[in-house]
Design an enzyme around this catalytic site. Structure first.
Site, mmCIF file in Angstrom:
data_model
loop_
_atom_site.group_PDB
_atom_site.id
_atom_site.type_symbol
_atom_site.label_atom_id
_atom_site.label_comp_id
_atom_site.label_asym_id
_atom_site.label_seq_id
_atom_site.Cartn_x
_atom_site.Cartn_y
_atom_site.Cartn_z
ATOM 1 N N HIS A 176 -9.004 90.843 49.367
ATOM 2 C CA HIS A 176 -9.561 90.297 51.052
ATOM 3 C C HIS A 176 -9.635 91.276 52.070
ATOM 4 O O HIS A 176 -8.159 91.366 52.647
ATOM 5 C CB HIS A 176 -10.359 89.137 50.781
ATOM 6 C CG HIS A 176 -8.865 88.814 51.559
ATOM 7 N ND1 HIS A 176 -8.448 88.348 52.658
ATOM 8 C CD2 HIS A 176 -7.922 88.098 50.765
ATOM 9 C CE1 HIS A 176 -7.209 87.600 53.062
ATOM 10 N NE2 HIS A 176 -6.977 87.394 52.064
ATOM 11 N N GLU A 186 -12.887 84.814 51.021
ATOM 12 C CA GLU A 186 -11.943 84.627 50.636
ATOM 13 C C GLU A 186 -11.012 83.831 51.437
ATOM 14 O O GLU A 186 -10.889 82.630 50.894
ATOM 15 C CB GLU A 186 -10.700 85.583 50.766
ATOM 16 C CG GLU A 186 -9.503 84.946 49.276
ATOM 17 C CD GLU A 186 -8.697 84.922 50.022
ATOM 18 O OE1 GLU A 186 -8.153 83.722 48.753
ATOM 19 O OE2 GLU A 186 -8.751 84.801 51.338
ATOM 20 N N GLU A 187 -11.051 83.862 52.628
ATOM 21 C CA GLU A 187 -10.129 82.597 53.267
ATOM 22 C C GLU A 187 -11.387 81.558 53.538
ATOM 23 O O GLU A 187 -10.659 80.105 53.145
ATOM 24 C CB GLU A 187 -10.339 83.063 55.122
ATOM 25 C CG GLU A 187 -9.283 84.050 55.358
ATOM 26 C CD GLU A 187 -7.679 83.796 54.648
ATOM 27 O OE1 GLU A 187 -6.961 83.048 54.216
ATOM 28 O OE2 GLU A 187 -6.974 85.063 54.752
ATOM 29 N N HIS A 212 0.307 82.406 57.359
ATOM 30 C CA HIS A 212 -0.617 82.069 58.297
ATOM 31 C C HIS A 212 -0.179 81.832 59.687
ATOM 32 O O HIS A 212 -0.420 80.922 60.504
ATOM 33 C CB HIS A 212 -1.936 80.774 57.698
ATOM 34 C CG HIS A 212 -2.416 81.077 55.970
ATOM 35 N ND1 HIS A 212 -3.244 79.799 56.428
ATOM 36 C CD2 HIS A 212 -2.811 81.985 56.140
ATOM 37 C CE1 HIS A 212 -4.064 80.716 55.612
ATOM 38 N NE2 HIS A 212 -3.651 82.174 54.890
#
Length: 344
Positions: free
Chosen positions: A69, A221-222, A322
């Protein structure tokens, strides 16, 4: 391998410089299409906005679908506050603790871009007596545009409105071997599986003689549904190239390639995981096999969407996912060589 590394880093830096929060990915997909066309391939953009590239190879009835992604974490303006500052809603699993203190860009619908900073509300320590005890959430942090604003009407006059995308500065830094990037975006994915892979297969004669391979760069995707569509007929296996988790209880290090046996959604196909392990051993790679406790992938999304395929997941070792993510050039080398061994 140095030629490979130089090429990887060149395109990694280019990809990281393009803002691509979930829902705002045209810039990065346009870049991919341009690069693939320059290499002689025929990339296609899906209705959803992703990019498909058929790399060729034999056995088209048993194709491998390589998914990665290019959407990242970010935020969206949810409210223009009375003082002209911007309240946010996160895009994907972005954490307010990691957003605080970061520079960002507010991208308006008209195409104008304004710079700003995400801060705790009432961020001056000398004023806010509850600075330390305040929990960082998207109700307690806000974006301060760099323009002179003090009322709700000022940002509106600049063209800023609810629904505008907020992209955070990745702060990409390359220190000899290590690559740092912040905040969080699945940016590490861009180093795992980007145009360099296709180019190396083509230019270095690493041809996929035995396996028909198709690349899919996903853009949602996130938020969980990036890999839930666009799988062509003939695909029997989906291999997601994402990030390898590094942390307590896991074997993977930043300089390794990680093979995921199970994540929060369940186990990956036993035969695929076994074959990936054998391919890594055959190529004498530095790898780890791990179980990720809080994770989901594009390959998993494909199965949830109802596709009858085998699935697997590998990734470059990434620490502080993240957050201020940290990777190693050797991890990218190991990921590339695993793909070469597995697909060859």
């Amino acid at each position: 391998m140095n030629t490979y590394t130089d090429f990887i880093l060149k395109h990694l830096k280019a990809l990281l410089s393009i803002d691509s929060p979930t829902g705002y990915t045209k810039g990065v997909t346009d870049y991919l299409i341009k690069e693939y066309k320059a290499l002689g391939y025929e990339p296609e953009k899906t209705v959803k906005g992703g990019v498909l590239v058929d790399l060729g190879g034999k056995d088209e009835k048993n194709a491998v679908f390589l998914e990665a992604h290019v959407d990242t974490l970010g935020a969206m303006v949810r409210e223009i506050k009375g003082n002209g500052r911007l309240a946010l809603t996160p895009l994907g699993g972005m954490n307010a603790n990691n957003a605080e203190g970061e520079n960002c860009r507010i991208i308006t619908r008209s195409g104008k871009v304004y710079e700003g900073t995400c801060q705790l509300c009432n961020a001056s320590v000398h004023v806010n007596g509850k600075y330390d005890e305040t929990q960082r959430t998207f109700d307690t942090v806000e974006v301060l545009p760099d323009e002179k604003i003090n009322t709700k009407e000022t940002p509106k006059a600049l063209g800023i409105m609810t629904g505008d995308i907020v992209a955070f500065d990745p702060r990409t830094t390359h220190y000899t071997k290590r690559i740092y990037q912040e905040p969080f975006p699945g940016r590490q994915i861009k180093c795992s599986h980007s145009p360099w892979l296709c180019r190396l297969f083509k230019r270095r004669a690493i041809l996929l003689q035995n396996v028909n391979s198709i690349q899919h760069f996903t853009v949602y995707e996130e938020v969980g549904h990036g890999g839930a569509a666009s799988i062509p007929e003939g695909v029997t296996e989906v291999l997601s190239v994402d990030m390898g988790c590094v942390g307590d209880g896991l074997e993977c290090k930043e300089y390794q390639v990680s093979i995921c046996a199970k994540d929060s959604g369940g186990p990956y196909t036993y035969e695929v995981v076994s074959n990936l392990i054998e391919a890594a051993k055959k190529a004498n790679l530095d790898f780890a096999v791990d179980v990720y406790p809080h994770y989901g992938s594009d390959a998993e999304a494909a199965l949830r969407a109802g596709y009858d395929v085998r699935h697997g997941l590998i990734g470059v070792g990434v620490y502080a996912s993240h957050g201020y993510e940290r990777s190693h050039v050797d991890g990218m080398k190991n990921a590339f060589l695993l793909l070469k061994s597995y697909l060859g």
